[in-house]
Write a protein that holds these residues in place. Structure first.
Motif, mmCIF file in Angstrom:
data_model
loop_
_atom_site.group_PDB
_atom_site.id
_atom_site.type_symbol
_atom_site.label_atom_id
_atom_site.label_comp_id
_atom_site.label_asym_id
_atom_site.label_seq_id
_atom_site.Cartn_x
_atom_site.Cartn_y
_atom_site.Cartn_z
ATOM 1 N N ALA A 64 79.840 58.245 33.487
ATOM 2 C CA ALA A 64 78.391 58.296 33.682
ATOM 3 C C ALA A 64 78.043 58.917 35.027
ATOM 4 O O ALA A 64 76.994 59.533 35.181
ATOM 5 N N GLY A 65 78.925 58.736 36.001
ATOM 6 C CA GLY A 65 78.668 59.234 37.343
ATOM 7 C C GLY A 65 79.704 58.708 38.311
ATOM 8 O O GLY A 65 80.803 58.309 37.908
ATOM 9 N N HIS A 66 79.329 58.693 39.588
ATOM 10 C CA HIS A 66 80.241 58.253 40.640
ATOM 11 C C HIS A 66 79.616 57.101 41.425
ATOM 12 O O HIS A 66 78.397 57.062 41.619
ATOM 13 N N LEU A 67 80.440 56.194 41.906
ATOM 14 C CA LEU A 67 79.973 55.000 42.603
ATOM 15 C C LEU A 67 79.184 55.384 43.851
ATOM 16 O O LEU A 67 79.665 56.159 44.685
ATOM 17 N N THR A 68 77.970 54.844 43.960
ATOM 18 C CA THR A 68 77.117 55.154 45.109
ATOM 19 C C THR A 68 77.581 54.381 46.343
ATOM 20 O O THR A 68 78.347 53.413 46.253
ATOM 21 N N ALA A 69 77.074 54.797 47.504
ATOM 22 C CA ALA A 69 77.395 54.100 48.741
ATOM 23 C C ALA A 69 76.910 52.650 48.689
ATOM 24 O O ALA A 69 77.595 51.730 49.159
ATOM 25 N N GLU A 70 75.725 52.446 48.102
ATOM 26 C CA GLU A 70 75.184 51.091 47.999
ATOM 27 C C GLU A 70 76.081 50.201 47.142
ATOM 28 O O GLU A 70 76.421 49.078 47.531
ATOM 29 N N GLY A 106 73.740 55.489 40.089
ATOM 30 C CA GLY A 106 72.507 56.215 40.348
ATOM 31 C C GLY A 106 72.066 57.116 39.217
ATOM 32 O O GLY A 106 71.106 57.869 39.349
ATOM 33 N N THR A 107 72.759 57.052 38.070
ATOM 34 C CA THR A 107 72.435 57.893 36.927
ATOM 35 C C THR A 107 72.158 57.019 35.711
ATOM 36 O O THR A 107 72.971 56.155 35.370
#
Length: 347
Positions: free
Chosen positions: A256-262, A204-205
């Motif tokens: 970069a970020g964290h794994l989204t729910a999707e 998401g980022t």
């Protein structure tokens, strides 16, 4: 080989997942963190392969075009990652992170939220709305003009690429979009590497990775080619960097970020695990092969053959594909050269 799935339930061994997005397929690998042991891998072939003759709706393509469909990349996450986990006998909760690499320069036009233009109903028959694969060579005329003007105005970045940039790279392909389908050019809000798009979809980022920004986007010494240069290159192109391209750049190996729910639902991995900044398929090989000291070179043989090497010295080398600060390993100059047609020629 020790099966990580046989570890005691209360003490699972940590693993990471890597996904390599190639020219015709994507491959997922499960690696044990403790010792780097490769536990299993799985492959998913892109349903649309390479679009070099026509679009999915039958719209014909001119010579030298090579496009792809971005949903094929999501299918790799849906199929190859769960298959690799199953083959490794690894439980999802053992996985602490996911990293990706991509062919480059593979670029696509998207909206501000990351939606590819080719997924909008009004653009499904517009070739310039699709992903331009690395082997798309129809922007040669634009590349020739970029090189000629850069040589004439003595642009400082040109020597970092051995004296010329490729028709495969970000600026040439974007200029082709502007000049051949200005509606698509003005509709797109981001022009980005597929390497960064897939990371965006995972966490998401949107973060541009240092490797593709440097080697494929002429990002040198903290800047892209100037607005004045771009305006001289073509009317309406002056704002390309500020309006379509410029974005925070992430160091290779950083999160970069964290794994989204999707994305967790696609992959079967735990929501919230680390997602690594994107990288290029060739350059990511150097640390994997242990070539991390200055002067150590790796030759990666495939569709093309890339020679990559890091150094603590900056040098200008005619004919190089590029030299980029932190382009392979943080803190070192990364050099790239090679042959652009190897496996293709044998095939």
């Amino acid at each position: 080989m020790v099966n990580a799935g046989d570890e005691p339930t209360g003490n699972p061994e940590s693993c990471v997942v890597g996904v390599d997005f190639g020219t015709l397929s994507g491959r997922a690998v499960v690696v044990r963190v403790r010792d780097g042991e490769e536990l299993a891998s799985a492959e998913h072939v892109y349903p649309h392969a390479v679009l070099d003759r026509e679009l999915p709706d039958g719209t014909r393509l001119p010579p030298d075009w090579a496009l792809q469909v971005p949903s094929d990349y999501i299918d790799v996450l849906r199929h190859a990652v769960p298959a690799a986990l199953a083959a490794a006998g690894v439980r999802p909760e053992q996985v602490i992170g996911i990293g990706t690499d991509f062919t480059a320069c593979t670029v696509l036009p998207v909206l501000a939220d990351g939606t590819p233009l080719c997924e909008l109903p009004e653009y499904t028959a517009r070739p310039h709305a699709y992903v331009k694969l690395w082997r798309h060579h129809a922007a040669q005329g634009q590349a020739d003009r970029i090189n000629a003007l850069a040589a004439e105005t003595k642009e400082p970045w040109l020597q970092r690429y051995g004296g010329k940039i490729s028709s495969e790279w970000e600026f040439a392909k974007a200029l082709q979009v502007l000049e051949e389908d200005s509606e698509i050019y003005h509709r797109m809000e981001r022009w980005l590497e597929a390497a960064d798009w897939i990371v965006w979809r995972l966490c998401g980022t949107y973060v541009r990775n240092a490797c593709t920004a440097g080697y494929k986007g002429q990002y040198q010494d903290g800047a892209y080619p100037s607005r004045a240069y771009l305006e001289a290159l073509a009317p309406g192109f002056a704002g390309f960097v500020t309006e379509k391209l410029d974005h925070p750049i992430g160091a290779l190996g950083a999160r970069a970020g964290h794994l989204t729910a999707e994305a967790a639902a696609w992959t079967g991995l735990p929501e919230g695990i680390a997602v690594c900044v994107g990288n290029v398929d060739a350059h990511v090989t150097a640390p994997a092969a242990g070539a991390v000291e200055p002067g150590q070179m790796v030759a990666i043989m495939g569709t093309s053959t890339c020679h990559v090497m890091s150094s603590d010295q900056l040098g200008v080398v005619p004919g190089m594909c590029g030299v980029v600060d932190g382009g392979i390993l943080p803190g070192l100059w990364g050099y790239e050269a090679g042959q652009s047609g190897v496996g293709d020629i044998f095939a």
